[in-house]
Design an enzyme around this catalytic site. Sequence first.
Site, PDB file in Angstrom:
ATOM      1  N   GLU A  90       0.828  -1.199   0.000  1.00  0.00           N
ATOM      2  CA  GLU A  90       0.000   0.000   0.000  1.00  0.00           C
ATOM      3  C   GLU A  90       0.869   1.258   0.000  1.00  0.00           C
ATOM      4  OE1 GLU A  90      -1.861  -1.430   3.637  1.00  0.00           O
ATOM      5  OE2 GLU A  90      -1.188   0.405   4.603  1.00  0.00           O
ATOM      6  N   CYS A 103       3.472   8.507   0.627  1.00  0.00           N
ATOM      7  CA  CYS A 103       4.094   7.651   1.632  1.00  0.00           C
ATOM      8  C   CYS A 103       4.196   6.259   1.017  1.00  0.00           C
ATOM      9  CB  CYS A 103       3.230   7.634   2.893  1.00  0.00           C
ATOM     10  SG  CYS A 103       3.842   6.507   4.150  1.00  0.00           S
ATOM     11  N   CYS A 110       6.889  -6.559   7.441  1.00  0.00           N
ATOM     12  CA  CYS A 110       8.057  -6.028   8.157  1.00  0.00           C
ATOM     13  C   CYS A 110       8.385  -6.989   9.293  1.00  0.00           C
ATOM     14  CB  CYS A 110       7.747  -4.638   8.723  1.00  0.00           C
ATOM     15  SG  CYS A 110       9.152  -3.878   9.557  1.00  0.00           S
ATOM     16  N   CYS A 114       7.146  -3.802  15.788  1.00  0.00           N
ATOM     17  CA  CYS A 114       6.657  -2.700  16.630  1.00  0.00           C
ATOM     18  C   CYS A 114       5.188  -2.963  17.011  1.00  0.00           C
ATOM     19  CB  CYS A 114       6.780  -1.364  15.904  1.00  0.00           C
ATOM     20  SG  CYS A 114       8.453  -1.023  15.341  1.00  0.00           S
ATOM     21  N   CYS A 117       1.989  -1.313  15.198  1.00  0.00           N
ATOM     22  CA  CYS A 117       2.001  -1.260  13.736  1.00  0.00           C
ATOM     23  C   CYS A 117       1.371  -2.507  13.126  1.00  0.00           C
ATOM     24  CB  CYS A 117       3.450  -1.120  13.282  1.00  0.00           C
ATOM     25  SG  CYS A 117       3.652  -1.242  11.516  1.00  0.00           S
ATOM     26  N   CYS A 331      -0.219   2.931   8.508  1.00  0.00           N
ATOM     27  CA  CYS A 331       0.694   1.922   7.967  1.00  0.00           C
ATOM     28  C   CYS A 331       0.202   0.485   8.133  1.00  0.00           C
ATOM     29  CB  CYS A 331       2.001   2.150   8.727  1.00  0.00           C
ATOM     30  SG  CYS A 331       3.249   0.952   8.579  1.00  0.00           S
TER      31      CYS A 331
HETATM   32  S1  SF4 Z   1       6.632   0.813  12.462  1.00  0.00           S
HETATM   33 FE1  SF4 Z   1       5.926  -1.032  11.396  1.00  0.00          FE
HETATM   34  S2  SF4 Z   1       6.828  -0.902   9.370  1.00  0.00           S
HETATM   35 FE2  SF4 Z   1       7.948   0.544  10.663  1.00  0.00          FE
HETATM   36  S3  SF4 Z   1       9.688  -0.655  11.499  1.00  0.00           S
HETATM   37 FE3  SF4 Z   1       8.056  -0.863  13.006  1.00  0.00          FE
HETATM   38  S4  SF4 Z   1       6.984  -2.749  12.419  1.00  0.00           S
HETATM   39 FE4  SF4 Z   1       8.215  -2.112  10.648  1.00  0.00          FE
END
Ligand code: SF4
Length: 343
Positions: A90, A103, A110, A114, A117, A331
């Site tokens: 996306e 963006c 990923c 985090c 996220c 995100c």
């Molecule tokens: S915020 Fe999301 S996309 Fe960015 S590094 Fe952390 S887990 Fe990965």
Amino acid sequence: MKNLLDFTLEELQSWMKENGESAFRAKQIFSWIYNEVWNYDDMKNIPNSLKHKLKDNFYIGIPKIEEVYESSLDGTKKMLLRFNDGNIIESVIMQYKHGNSICISTQVGCRMGCKFCASTLGGRVRDLTCGEILSQVIIGKKICGDRISNIVLMGSGEPLDNFDNVMKFLKIVNADYGLNIGQRHITLSTCGIVPKIIELADKEMSITLAISLHAFSDEKRKEIMPIANKYSITEILDACRYYIDKTGRRITFEYSLVSGVNDGKEDARSLAKILKGMLCHVNLIPVNEIKENTLKRPSKKVIEEFEEILKSNGIEVTVRREMGADINAACGQLRKSYIESAK
Ligand code: SF4
């Protein structure tokens, strides 16, 4: 078959020479592609013999536009793009008075984990190539029908975990044969992979580096960002100072405000203390409440108090305006809900 978007001008010029063609053809071909002509037959100044060679050797890796969602609140557009192998990513286009920003994603998923996220919930599927990263900007330009003036590498994926592809993307997007977007108009956001920040600093580019900090102490940071187990805040701040020395650029610190976790007055004072004297700017981001976890957004009053404490300690600060709130613009959220609904 290779993706033409993965090539720099120099690389395509070499290919032309090796294949008995004139090097200047490379620039002509890129000029078509970056002006949204993605069919070799429509490239009027390219001889047929070369068109055949191109068809036999290269594809133009423009992903399929799976969906475009437009916010009725602020016109933010979120694109879901599908690559040849079926993977979906996306990108988000935000229209501001001063121009269009996009963006973009740098990986499918990923692996950084985090807590706040949605992109990381299924782990990292694969890296995007430089051409796949670039294709998001090319499509974004077509969808908004206007020049893209700012790029933020802040979508799905950790850009510094896909370093070589991202560096090549930065080179091409900045080039005059490419999209000619100045480095000062590009922001790269990282969760804080220290050796890669140093490697980036050594390239002495003038892109803006944004650090997803989100906490002022290692203990607090470890609660929401697993990368904190590997690199301490002290190490990250040292790497940032090195980046500033090398580039002269101001660092942006992203700080997600989570109710009851890192939004107290003492938190604000501690944050101000560790950043004091640094050429930096803090971007406060009231957390997006996603259904997969229980993180809550602080009240307006708490956000304002936090902002005020930073300001009164001499730290430049802004609160990020929420864009596309009605279209899952945060995100990874949209990709995930789209994939789930398609199951
Ligand atoms: S915020 Fe999301 S996309 Fe960015 S590094 Fe952390 S887990 Fe990965």
